[in-house]
Enzyme design. Structure first.
Site, PDB file in Angstrom:
ATOM      1  N   CYS A  32       0.833  -1.201   0.000  1.00  0.00           N
ATOM      2  CA  CYS A  32       0.000   0.000   0.000  1.00  0.00           C
ATOM      3  C   CYS A  32       0.871   1.256   0.000  1.00  0.00           C
ATOM      4  CB  CYS A  32      -0.919  -0.022   1.223  1.00  0.00           C
ATOM      5  SG  CYS A  32      -1.970   1.429   1.346  1.00  0.00           S
ATOM      6  N   CYS A  69      -0.370   4.172   2.068  1.00  0.00           N
ATOM      7  CA  CYS A  69      -0.153   3.996   3.512  1.00  0.00           C
ATOM      8  C   CYS A  69       1.316   4.224   3.886  1.00  0.00           C
ATOM      9  CB  CYS A  69      -0.532   2.578   3.938  1.00  0.00           C
ATOM     10  SG  CYS A  69      -2.069   1.989   3.247  1.00  0.00           S
ATOM     11  N   ASP A  70       2.226   3.688   3.091  1.00  0.00           N
ATOM     12  CA  ASP A  70       3.628   3.612   3.521  1.00  0.00           C
ATOM     13  C   ASP A  70       4.608   4.441   2.690  1.00  0.00           C
ATOM     14  OD1 ASP A  70       2.863   1.846   5.521  1.00  0.00           O
ATOM     15  OD2 ASP A  70       3.015   0.113   4.193  1.00  0.00           O
TER      16      ASP A  70
END
Ligand code: FAD
Ligand code: NAP
Length: 319
Positions: free
Chosen positions: A142, A145-146
């Site tokens: 992701c 997300c990261d």
């Protein structure tokens, strides 16, 4: 001893979508039962820091955030059952039996006047041992997300579909360089996305290449590179990267709804645009199980809220 539970509203899934639906349904006095499945807390329980869920000035741990959601759902009156739904009958209920039926792994049966399906989706992985070991330590599925953690670094994205191209383009906002690695010599992604990819000076592409291993050093480990094989030349080679994003697709958890509800050709539940209504009146779908574009905790929570409000209206109109 097995039991049969009657409820106005059954929620399948204990991720952000399921818990949010539960909070809204419980606060509407609908006394929801939520069945957690095998991963109480959902996908966020396998990640560390969450920085993009609003309401927290500093990063929070995924498992902690999900415990808070579970407590909040319980505190407002949700009954949580640690069980797995294995079978269901979603044929339109009749006047003398206004219930959908759900069978659980424990043998218990749930009879519900309405239900919210929030069973999520799972990222597909390459199947390498290192991939599991290094998740949260440089391996991710992701970028939204990261990606933030790779400012000024070099990353690789694996895959050739829209997701991989989108992840690669997104990562250029953070990383210094992005290498897209694809197993063939042409991409599956839409042409417009391909053009953006090819024209981005921060992205290079390695064609006809498969990942043989993910390399890492230290304790806790830090990703240092990839061992690749050119499948045309049949040659192995290595590249240095700080992070690896696997973007080879997702699988929605909808196996038990095959033949019960309308799914698209990839298995996602089809909802009426702008709502969480499925093809069966009284059955709603929220979160990643019906969303292949955004796949975020906040969007899952948002659709969980919508599903509970829509189920509440359905119940009010059918009594
Ligand atoms: P999920 O979280 O997938 O939960 C699904 C639930 O359904 C689980 O409780 C499961 O046990 C249950 N279930 C499945 N089958 C059944 C069944 N048959 N019966 C009953 N229950 C069932 N998003 C962000 O916004 N920020 C981030 O930083 C972020 N980081 C991530 C890191 C990782 C490693 C991953 C994998 C995802 C990340 N995401 C992040 C994405 C986010 O986790 C998902 O978008 C979100 O969890 C989707 O919520 P959901 O409720 O739809 O489903
Ligand atoms: P996808 O279209 O199924 O593409 C998966 C990619 O990963 C393919 O290129 C595939 O290679 C590759 N792949 C699969 N298994 C692999 C493996 N084991 N090793 C190496 N590579 C592997 O999945 P997606 O990109 O996640 O897209 C899913 C759906 O969502 C699609 O319908 C897509 O259009 C849609 N989507 C749309 C948008 C958008 O419109 N903006 C954004 C994201 C996703 P091959 O090409 O060789 O098969």
């Amino acid at each position: 001893m097995t039991e049969t539970f009657l409820t106005d509203i059954l929620i399948l899934g204990a991720g952000p979508a399921g818990y949010t639906a539960a909070i809204y349904a419980a606060r509407a006095n609908l006394k929801p039962i939520l069945v957690t499945g095998l991963q109480p807390g959902g996908q966020l329980t396998i990640t560390n820091e969450i920085e993009n869920f609003p309401g927290f000035a500093n990063p929070v741990q995924g498992p902690w955030l999900m415990e808070q959601m579970a407590e909040q759902a319980k505190n407002v009156g949700t009954v949580i059952h640690y069980d797995l739904i294995t079978q269901c009958n979603l044929s339109t209920p009749k006047k003398d039996d206004p219930y959908f039926t759900f069978h659980a792994d424990s043998g218990n049966i749930y009879k519900a006047r309405s239900a919210i399906i929030a069973t999520g989706a799972q990222a597909r992985w390459l199947g390498l041992e290192a991939e599991t070991r290094l998740q949260g330590f440089g391996v991710s599925a992701c970028a939204t997300c990261d990606g933030f953690f790779y400012r000024g670094k070099k990353v690789a994205v694996i895959g050739g579909g829209n997701s991989a191209v989108e992840e690669a383009l997104y990562l250029t906002h953070h990383a210094d360089h992005v290498t897209l690695i694809h197993r063939r010599d042409s991409l599956k992604a839409e042409k417009i996305q391909q053009d953006r990819l090819f024209n981005n000076p921060k992205i290079s592409i390695l064609w006809n290449s498969v990942v043989e291993d993910i390399l890492a050093d230290g304790n806790p480990p830090v990703v240092t590179g990839l061992a690749l094989r050119d499948v045309v030349k049949n040659e192995s080679y290595q590249i240095a990267v700080d992070g690896v994003f696997v973007a080879i697709g997702h699988t929605p958890n909808t196996k038990i709804f095959n033949d019960q509800i309308e799914l698209d050709n990839e298995g996602y539940i089809i909802t009426t645009p702008g709502t969480t209504k499925t093809s069966v009146p009284g059955i709603y779908a929220a979160g990643d199980v019906q969303d292949k574009h955004y796949r975020q905790a906040i969007t899952a929570a948002g659709t969980g809220c919508m599903a509970a409000l829509e189920a509440e209206r359905f119940l009010a109109s059918s009594t």
